[in-house]
Design a protein around this motif. Sequence first.
Motif, PDB file in Angstrom:
ATOM      1  N   LEU A 101      44.017   3.061  43.868  1.00 30.69           N
ATOM      2  CA  LEU A 101      44.374   4.440  43.767  1.00 30.69           C
ATOM      3  C   LEU A 101      43.513   5.303  43.529  1.00 30.69           C
ATOM      4  O   LEU A 101      43.684   6.349  43.618  1.00 30.69           O
ATOM      5  N   ASN A 102      42.003   4.923  43.329  1.00 27.52           N
ATOM      6  CA  ASN A 102      40.999   6.061  43.526  1.00 27.52           C
ATOM      7  C   ASN A 102      40.683   6.362  44.815  1.00 27.52           C
ATOM      8  O   ASN A 102      39.948   7.258  44.988  1.00 27.52           O
ATOM      9  N   ASP A 103      41.168   5.694  45.819  1.00 23.42           N
ATOM     10  CA  ASP A 103      40.878   5.740  47.310  1.00 23.42           C
ATOM     11  C   ASP A 103      41.994   5.384  48.218  1.00 23.42           C
ATOM     12  O   ASP A 103      42.263   4.124  48.418  1.00 23.42           O
ATOM     13  N   PRO A 104      43.337   5.944  48.014  1.00 19.10           N
ATOM     14  CA  PRO A 104      44.611   5.489  48.507  1.00 19.10           C
ATOM     15  C   PRO A 104      44.393   4.888  49.815  1.00 19.10           C
ATOM     16  O   PRO A 104      45.488   4.111  50.243  1.00 19.10           O
ATOM     17  N   GLY A 105      43.607   5.474  50.707  1.00 22.52           N
ATOM     18  CA  GLY A 105      43.509   4.800  51.984  1.00 22.52           C
ATOM     19  C   GLY A 105      42.788   3.646  52.199  1.00 22.52           C
ATOM     20  O   GLY A 105      42.874   2.982  53.032  1.00 22.52           O
ATOM     21  N   ASN A 106      42.348   2.987  50.976  1.00 24.16           N
ATOM     22  CA  ASN A 106      41.755   1.608  50.952  1.00 24.16           C
ATOM     23  C   ASN A 106      42.696   0.712  50.460  1.00 24.16           C
ATOM     24  O   ASN A 106      42.972   0.657  49.314  1.00 24.16           O
ATOM     25  N   SER A 107      43.340  -0.069  51.143  1.00 24.77           N
ATOM     26  CA  SER A 107      44.281  -1.066  50.706  1.00 24.77           C
ATOM     27  C   SER A 107      44.188  -2.264  51.633  1.00 24.77           C
ATOM     28  O   SER A 107      43.690  -2.139  52.833  1.00 24.77           O
ATOM     29  N   VAL A 108      44.781  -3.561  51.324  1.00 25.90           N
ATOM     30  CA  VAL A 108      44.733  -4.842  51.912  1.00 25.90           C
ATOM     31  C   VAL A 108      46.220  -5.199  51.993  1.00 25.90           C
ATOM     32  O   VAL A 108      46.736  -5.179  50.756  1.00 25.90           O
ATOM     33  N   SER A 109      46.751  -5.985  52.684  1.00 23.67           N
ATOM     34  CA  SER A 109      47.966  -6.780  52.500  1.00 23.67           C
ATOM     35  C   SER A 109      47.672  -8.182  53.127  1.00 23.67           C
ATOM     36  O   SER A 109      47.029  -8.302  54.353  1.00 23.67           O
ATOM     37  N   ARG A 110      48.681  -9.080  52.755  1.00 22.89           N
ATOM     38  CA  ARG A 110      48.481 -10.289  53.204  1.00 22.89           C
ATOM     39  C   ARG A 110      49.985 -10.937  53.174  1.00 22.89           C
ATOM     40  O   ARG A 110      50.837 -10.618  52.191  1.00 22.89           O
ATOM     41  N   PHE A 111      50.408 -11.649  54.434  1.00 21.47           N
ATOM     42  CA  PHE A 111      51.682 -12.291  54.457  1.00 21.47           C
ATOM     43  C   PHE A 111      51.521 -13.663  54.215  1.00 21.47           C
ATOM     44  O   PHE A 111      50.541 -14.346  54.529  1.00 21.47           O
ATOM     45  N   LEU A 112      52.513 -14.282  53.162  1.00 23.15           N
ATOM     46  CA  LEU A 112      52.282 -15.743  52.564  1.00 23.15           C
ATOM     47  C   LEU A 112      53.688 -16.264  52.785  1.00 23.15           C
ATOM     48  O   LEU A 112      54.748 -15.689  52.336  1.00 23.15           O
ATOM     49  N   ASP A 113      53.534 -17.516  53.228  1.00 24.37           N
ATOM     50  CA  ASP A 113      54.888 -18.289  53.110  1.00 24.37           C
ATOM     51  C   ASP A 113      55.022 -18.849  51.859  1.00 24.37           C
ATOM     52  O   ASP A 113      54.212 -19.436  51.276  1.00 24.37           O
ATOM     53  N   ILE A 114      56.328 -18.857  51.336  1.00 17.47           N
ATOM     54  CA  ILE A 114      56.316 -19.561  50.080  1.00 17.47           C
ATOM     55  C   ILE A 114      57.766 -20.303  49.990  1.00 17.47           C
ATOM     56  O   ILE A 114      58.704 -19.909  50.672  1.00 17.47           O
TER      57      ILE A 114
END
Length: 77
Positions: free
Chosen positions: A62-75
């Motif tokens: 949130l200090n640099d909103p352009g900096n994000s990562v995401s992952r998809f996981l099977d559960i």
Amino acid sequence: MANFSITHSIYSSYNSKSPIDRQTHFYSDSLHAGEEVEMAVDFEVSAAYPGSYVLNVELTDLNDPGNSVSRFLDIDK
């Protein structure tokens, strides 16, 4: 100070257009400002038991909103 959010979305399959559930959690850490630390957080996933799902987890600085990562996981629940 670290300010970040974790958003998780759960889908019935990779082909689903809309999530079954989506939640965002906000966190701050001023105790370890300027230090590199590992953090663990827990959150509930709203999904019926039994079932197989696809979970997308996104972490945003949130200090640099352009900096994000995401992952998809099977559960399996």
